[in-house]
Design a protein around this motif. Structure first.
Motif, PDB file in Angstrom:
ATOM      1  N   GLU A   1     -18.153  80.003  29.890  1.00 15.51           N
ATOM      2  CA  GLU A   1     -18.183  78.723  30.604  1.00 15.51           C
ATOM      3  C   GLU A   1     -19.306  77.820  30.065  1.00 15.51           C
ATOM      4  N   ARG A   2     -20.460  78.421  29.750  1.00 13.17           N
ATOM      5  CA  ARG A   2     -21.574  77.651  29.186  1.00 13.17           C
ATOM      6  C   ARG A   2     -21.188  77.041  27.846  1.00 13.17           C
ATOM      7  N   GLN A   3     -20.574  77.863  26.997  1.00 15.27           N
ATOM      8  CA  GLN A   3     -20.166  77.356  25.679  1.00 15.27           C
ATOM      9  C   GLN A   3     -19.175  76.218  25.823  1.00 15.27           C
ATOM     10  N   ARG A   4     -18.244  76.402  26.796  1.00 10.43           N
ATOM     11  CA  ARG A   4     -17.228  75.371  27.000  1.00 10.43           C
ATOM     12  C   ARG A   4     -17.902  74.061  27.415  1.00 10.43           C
ATOM     13  N   SER A   5     -18.876  74.168  28.348  1.00 12.35           N
ATOM     14  CA  SER A   5     -19.557  72.968  28.841  1.00 12.35           C
ATOM     15  C   SER A   5     -20.289  72.239  27.718  1.00 12.35           C
ATOM     16  N   VAL A   6     -20.911  73.038  26.825  1.00 11.80           N
ATOM     17  CA  VAL A   6     -21.638  72.419  25.714  1.00 11.80           C
ATOM     18  C   VAL A   6     -20.657  71.720  24.778  1.00 11.80           C
ATOM     19  N   GLU A   7     -19.548  72.412  24.481  1.00  5.93           N
ATOM     20  CA  GLU A   7     -18.559  71.829  23.564  1.00  5.93           C
ATOM     21  C   GLU A   7     -17.912  70.591  24.158  1.00  5.93           C
ATOM     22  N   ALA A   8     -17.736  70.572  25.493  1.00  7.91           N
ATOM     23  CA  ALA A   8     -17.117  69.412  26.143  1.00  7.91           C
ATOM     24  C   ALA A   8     -18.121  68.289  26.369  1.00  7.91           C
ATOM     25  N   GLY A   9     -19.394  68.539  25.975  1.00  7.30           N
ATOM     26  CA  GLY A   9     -20.418  67.517  26.139  1.00  7.30           C
ATOM     27  C   GLY A   9     -20.922  67.373  27.567  1.00  7.30           C
ATOM     28  N   GLU A  10     -20.573  68.318  28.466  1.00  6.31           N
ATOM     29  CA  GLU A  10     -21.041  68.222  29.863  1.00  6.31           C
ATOM     30  C   GLU A  10     -22.497  68.652  29.990  1.00  6.31           C
ATOM     31  N   LEU A  11     -22.927  69.554  29.093  1.00 11.41           N
ATOM     32  CA  LEU A  11     -24.314  70.028  29.113  1.00 11.41           C
ATOM     33  C   LEU A  11     -24.854  70.012  27.694  1.00 11.41           C
ATOM     34  N   THR A  12     -26.182  69.855  27.556  1.00 11.50           N
ATOM     35  CA  THR A  12     -26.773  70.049  26.226  1.00 11.50           C
ATOM     36  C   THR A  12     -26.995  71.547  26.052  1.00 11.50           C
ATOM     37  N   GLN A  13     -27.210  71.982  24.803  1.00 10.74           N
ATOM     38  CA  GLN A  13     -27.435  73.404  24.541  1.00 10.74           C
ATOM     39  C   GLN A  13     -28.647  73.901  25.344  1.00 10.74           C
ATOM     40  N   GLU A  14     -29.710  73.062  25.432  1.00 10.00           N
ATOM     41  CA  GLU A  14     -30.920  73.482  26.156  1.00 10.00           C
ATOM     42  C   GLU A  14     -30.620  73.694  27.634  1.00 10.00           C
ATOM     43  N   GLU A  15     -29.866  72.771  28.203  1.00 10.33           N
ATOM     44  CA  GLU A  15     -29.508  72.913  29.629  1.00 10.33           C
ATOM     45  C   GLU A  15     -28.700  74.185  29.854  1.00 10.33           C
ATOM     46  N   ALA A  16     -27.753  74.452  28.946  1.00 14.24           N
ATOM     47  CA  ALA A  16     -26.914  75.643  29.080  1.00 14.24           C
ATOM     48  C   ALA A  16     -27.764  76.911  28.975  1.00 14.24           C
ATOM     49  N   ASP A  17     -28.700  76.934  28.016  1.00  9.91           N
ATOM     50  CA  ASP A  17     -29.545  78.116  27.836  1.00  9.91           C
ATOM     51  C   ASP A  17     -30.418  78.371  29.059  1.00  9.91           C
ATOM     52  N   ALA A  18     -30.739  77.308  29.780  1.00 16.53           N
ATOM     53  CA  ALA A  18     -31.641  77.467  30.933  1.00 16.53           C
ATOM     54  C   ALA A  18     -30.924  78.035  32.161  1.00 16.53           C
ATOM     55  N   LEU A  19     -29.572  78.055  32.142  1.00 18.13           N
ATOM     56  CA  LEU A  19     -28.846  78.570  33.310  1.00 18.13           C
ATOM     57  C   LEU A  19     -29.020  80.092  33.403  1.00 18.13           C
ATOM     58  N   PRO A  20     -28.964  80.616  34.649  1.00 19.16           N
ATOM     59  CA  PRO A  20     -29.086  82.068  34.780  1.00 19.16           C
ATOM     60  C   PRO A  20     -27.926  82.790  34.086  1.00 19.16           C
ATOM     61  N   ASP A  21     -28.200  84.058  33.729  1.00 24.31           N
ATOM     62  CA  ASP A  21     -27.259  84.852  32.936  1.00 24.31           C
ATOM     63  C   ASP A  21     -25.895  85.045  33.587  1.00 24.31           C
ATOM     64  N   SER A  22     -25.935  85.452  34.860  1.00 24.96           N
ATOM     65  CA  SER A  22     -24.643  85.724  35.486  1.00 24.96           C
ATOM     66  C   SER A  22     -24.470  84.806  36.682  1.00 24.96           C
ATOM     67  N   VAL A  23     -23.228  84.756  37.190  1.00 19.05           N
ATOM     68  CA  VAL A  23     -22.938  83.844  38.300  1.00 19.05           C
ATOM     69  C   VAL A  23     -23.417  84.421  39.623  1.00 19.05           C
TER      70      VAL A  23
END
Ligand code: ATP
Length: 269
Positions: A247-269
């Protein structure tokens, strides 16, 4: 070809820390198995015969096999495991030769723990009828004579395991044979806490989970049940982590999040 020949001879990798609870049993076994291996001279000095073996009994999945492996590991002893039915079936009609081979193998791997699992399938009271009673009579007689012939020179220790000590041939429990009967019960509250701890030793655990809670809701569970629960939880956690990662990768590819924002999210849901 015999399935028995393939039975591995090795020092097992199960450690005391892998076993939750059963502290008294661990201590008793150390004295019975380790002392004669490590302090043979003292036994000779006091004219003491070391115990030749013990019988573990109790409900399935509560650590009988685990315990047998851990004591072998602790003593640096080899470990050979045979299931009762294997001995009866390995060669049609040649079961006594099988038992002889097995003990030869164990003697040459000394110090060695020889573990008979599902002992009741062979050691039913002799002449009790039922199934293949003739073969099992011969096999059990052979086992008894092998145990009697162990002698003091070789360090060979026999552990039998059964869920049904009541139907075992009483000959097996005579003094000088498997003369100590050790009950391995369903784990109590404290033991369940330690089994959960032993199983989750290498896993991250969510902050809202306490070992007390886990032990409270698992009254009546065996060690094997608890292991199963922990493995399922680990599988779920892995699945959730993978889903979150995708889901993180998808968000980055769709431009919804930057890579840094995605990396900062917790590991699991
Ligand atoms: P059976 O009578 O079915 O042969 P058993 O008493 O020999 O059962 P084990 O093979 O020792 O049971 O246990 C099965 C599995 O359950 C182990 O491999 C381990 O994962 C888990 N387990 C059982 N008891 C314990 C315990 N006390 N501490 C940690 N794990 C345990």
């Amino acid at each position: 070809p015999s399935t028995l020949r393939e039975n591995k001879v090795e020092v097992p990798d199960v450690k005391w820390e892998d076993i939750g609870g059963l502290e008294d049993t661990k201590r008793d076994l150390q004295e019975m198995v380790r002392y004669p291996i490590e302090h043979r001279g003292l036994f000779e000095k006091f004219g003491m015969e070391a115990s030749r073996g013990v019988l573990f009994y109790g409900p399935p999945g509560c650590g009988k096999t685990l315990m047998a492996k851990a004591i072998a590991n602790e003593c640096g002893a080899n470990f050979i495991s045979v299931k009762g039915p294997e001995l009866l079936n390995a060669y049609f009609g040649g079961s006594e030769a099988n038992v002889r081979d097995l003990f030869d193998k164990a003697r040459s791997a000394s110090p060695c723990i020889l573990f008979f699992d599902e002992m009741d399938s062979i050691a039913r009271a002799r002449g009790s009828g039922g199934g293949s009673s003739d073969t099992s009579d011969r096999v059990i007689n052979q086992i008894l004579s092998e145990i009697d012939g162990i002698g003091s020179g070789k360090t060979l220790f026999i552990i039998g395991a059964t869920n049904r000590p009541d139907i075992l041939d009483p000959g097996i429990m005579r003094p000088g044979r498997l003369d100590q009967l050790i009950y391995i019960p369903l784990p109590d509250y404290e033991s369940r806490v330690s089994i959960f701890k032993a199983n989750l030793r290498k896993s991250p655990v969510a902050e809202d989970i306490t070992f007390d809670l886990l032990a409270e809701v698992t009254e009546g569970f065996s060690g094997a049940d608890i292991t199963e629960i922990c493995q399922r939880a680990a599988k779920n956690a892995i699945r959730e982590s993978i889903t979150a990662e995708i889901e993180r990768q998808r968000s980055v590819e769709a431009g919804e999040l930057t890579q840094e924002e995605a990396d900062a999210l917790p590991d699991s849901v």
